[in-house]
Scaffold this active site. Structure first.
Site, short mmCIF file in Angstrom:
data_model
loop_
_atom_site.label_atom_id
_atom_site.label_comp_id
_atom_site.label_asym_id
_atom_site.label_seq_id
_atom_site.Cartn_x
_atom_site.Cartn_y
_atom_site.Cartn_z
N ASN A 117 0.87 -1.18 0.00
CA ASN A 117 0.00 0.00 0.00
C ASN A 117 0.91 1.23 0.00
OD1 ASN A 117 -1.86 2.01 0.35
ND2 ASN A 117 -2.81 1.12 2.18
N ARG B 72 -2.50 -2.11 -3.45
CA ARG B 72 -3.76 -1.46 -3.17
C ARG B 72 -3.84 -0.21 -4.04
NH1 ARG B 72 -5.29 3.34 0.41
NH2 ARG B 72 -7.54 3.23 0.20
N HIS C 128 -13.39 1.13 0.67
CA HIS C 128 -13.19 -0.01 1.60
C HIS C 128 -13.64 -1.32 0.95
CE1 HIS C 128 -13.70 2.86 5.28
NE2 HIS C 128 -12.41 2.64 5.06
N ARG D 285 -14.39 12.63 9.79
CA ARG D 285 -15.28 13.01 8.68
C ARG D 285 -16.72 13.09 9.17
NH1 ARG D 285 -12.90 8.52 5.36
NH2 ARG D 285 -11.01 9.36 4.42
N GLU E 61 -7.11 -6.71 4.70
CA GLU E 61 -7.03 -6.27 3.31
C GLU E 61 -5.74 -6.76 2.65
OE1 GLU E 61 -8.18 -2.60 5.27
OE2 GLU E 61 -8.99 -1.91 3.36
#
Ligand code: ADP
Length: 393
Positions: free
Chosen positions: A7, A88, A177, A236, A379
């Site tokens: 990533n 990713r 996601h 957020r 992930e």
């Protein structure tokens, strides 16, 4: 077979070296402050931690250092042992519906979506190019955050706005996601030995999204055109009335970008509690009776509960609800607060079963109408599994 799961961020590069099919993590690490002063890296291997401060001029230098360390510490005997690298990638627009092998022309196509993911996509591509340069003979695979959500129907992914916004500018719900929600769906489907499950996957970390999945196909998800939409998150806001933006611009003299930055970075748990974006800090303050922390926690739980109820309706009755990511895996209090708010669905938590963190477990009572599980997301493993599949073809 050893696969590197990568990533890459604009100034960082995270990696996990995974043995497949055993799924054993051989080594993992993080290169930080690439191209900035004070660059360093950490590699964890065999219970040991290698920490070094060195100049990392760019991502290629970081990849070269990684290779050097893998060989010097005999983590791999030769580079031939690394059979594939999975990356990713944030955004594949509407074009990419599956993970795929990467070459220059595919990277060129992915870069068309840089304007949809300006912070991540260019960095993800830089990471791929660095590996292509340093390990030219190893295949690279791209695994996107958006592809899993590509099964959404027009009804779900379109916003009720002038149609030209979609046809001319690609404004639609993309969802994020996806790799985590796909891993959760795969894990619970394998565990229950069913491929027709209706799953509500709740990825609640610093960022958060909920996903309604029917038989492996995404029906709807809470994040939208960008990750700002949906549930309340660490920093957020999640869904708000868009008219707030020009109103705040007028009141504060801020630009649209500055106000959106406030919605991304200064809102959510942080904005309401005034204490922290970290759910542990907010929880601690709430336990001491801090009113804003209590309010933040209640709002956070309620917004998640509302979406679970909505997705239960959309799925015409879910078979299973799963909690994952930092908060979902670790905070028994938040799990309880959320489940208490979906009692109308006949969902019941078992406090004894819920008393743990970070494991694959059932947390609902035997008579809960919908079983609720906690499943640690992975992930990196999902990226490695896709890579193995694509390079073995
Ligand atoms: P990211 O979206 O950055 O990947 P994570 O999935 O790591 O985020 O989630 C980070 C969140 O998980 C933070 O709010 C943190 O407080 C929360 N978290 C981690 N461990 C615990 C814990 N033991 N109890 C409660 N919350 C936790």
């Amino acid at each position: 077979m050893k696969i590197l799961s990568v990533n890459a961020g604009s100034s960082s590069l995270k990696f996990t070296l995974i043995e497949l099919p055993s799924r054993e993590v051989i080594a993992s690490g993080l290169f930080e402050k690439i191209g900035i002063d004070g660059s360093c890296y950490t590699i964890k291997y065999n219970g040991e931690k290698i920490v070094k401060e060195v100049e990392l001029k760019d991502h290629s230098v970081a990849v070269s250092k990684l290779i050097e360390e893998l060989l010097a510490n005999k983590i791999v005997a030769s580079l031939d042992e690394i059979e594939g690298i999975g990356h990713r990638i944030l955004h594949g627009g509407s074009e990419f519906t599956k993970s795929l092998l990467l070459d220059d022309s595919v990277l060129e196509r992915i870069s068309k979506y840089n304007e949809l993911g300006p912070l991540h996509n260019p960095a993800n591509i830089t990471g791929v190019k660095a590996f292509m340069k340093v390990l030219p003979n190893v295949p690279n695979v791209g695994v996107f955050d958006t592809t899993f959500h590509q099964t959404m129907s027009e009804e779900e992914y379109l916003y009720p706005v002038p149609m030209e916004w979609y046809t001319e500018y690609g404004i639609r719900k993309y969802g994020f996601h996806g790799t985590s929600h796909r891993f959760i769906n795969k894990s619970i489907s394998e565990y229950l030995n069913r491929n027709d499950l209706k799953v509500i996957s709740c990825h609640i970390g610093n960022g958060g999204s909920i996903c309604a999945i029917n038989g492996g196909n995404v029906v709807d998800t809470t994040m939208g055109f960008t990750p700002l939409a949906g549930i309340m998150m660490g920093t957020r806001s999640g869904d708000i009335d868009p008219s707030i933006i020009p109103f705040v611009m007028k009141k504060t003299g801020k630009t649209a970008e500055e106000v959106v930055n406030d919605l991304n970075k200064k809102s959510g748990l942080l904005g309401i509690s005034g204490i922290s974006s970290d759910s542990r800090d907010v929880e601690e303050a709430a336990l001491k009776g801090d009113k804003r922390a209590i309010l933040a926690q209640n709002m956070y739980a309620q917004k998640i509960a509302n979406y679970i109820a909505m997705y239960n309706n959309l799925l015409n009755g879910a078979d299973v609800i799963v909690f994952t990511a930092g908060v979902g895996e670790n905070s028994k209090n938040m799990r309880k607060m959320i489940i208490e708010r979906i009692q109308s669905l006949g969902v019941k938590i078992d406090d004894d079963k819920n008393d743990f963190r970070g494991e694959f477990r059932l947390i609902s009572t035997d008579d809960s109408k919908i079983p609720v599980y906690v499943i640690p997301t992975n992930e990196e493993l999902m990226i490695a599994l896709d890579t193995m599949e694509l390079i073995s073809k």
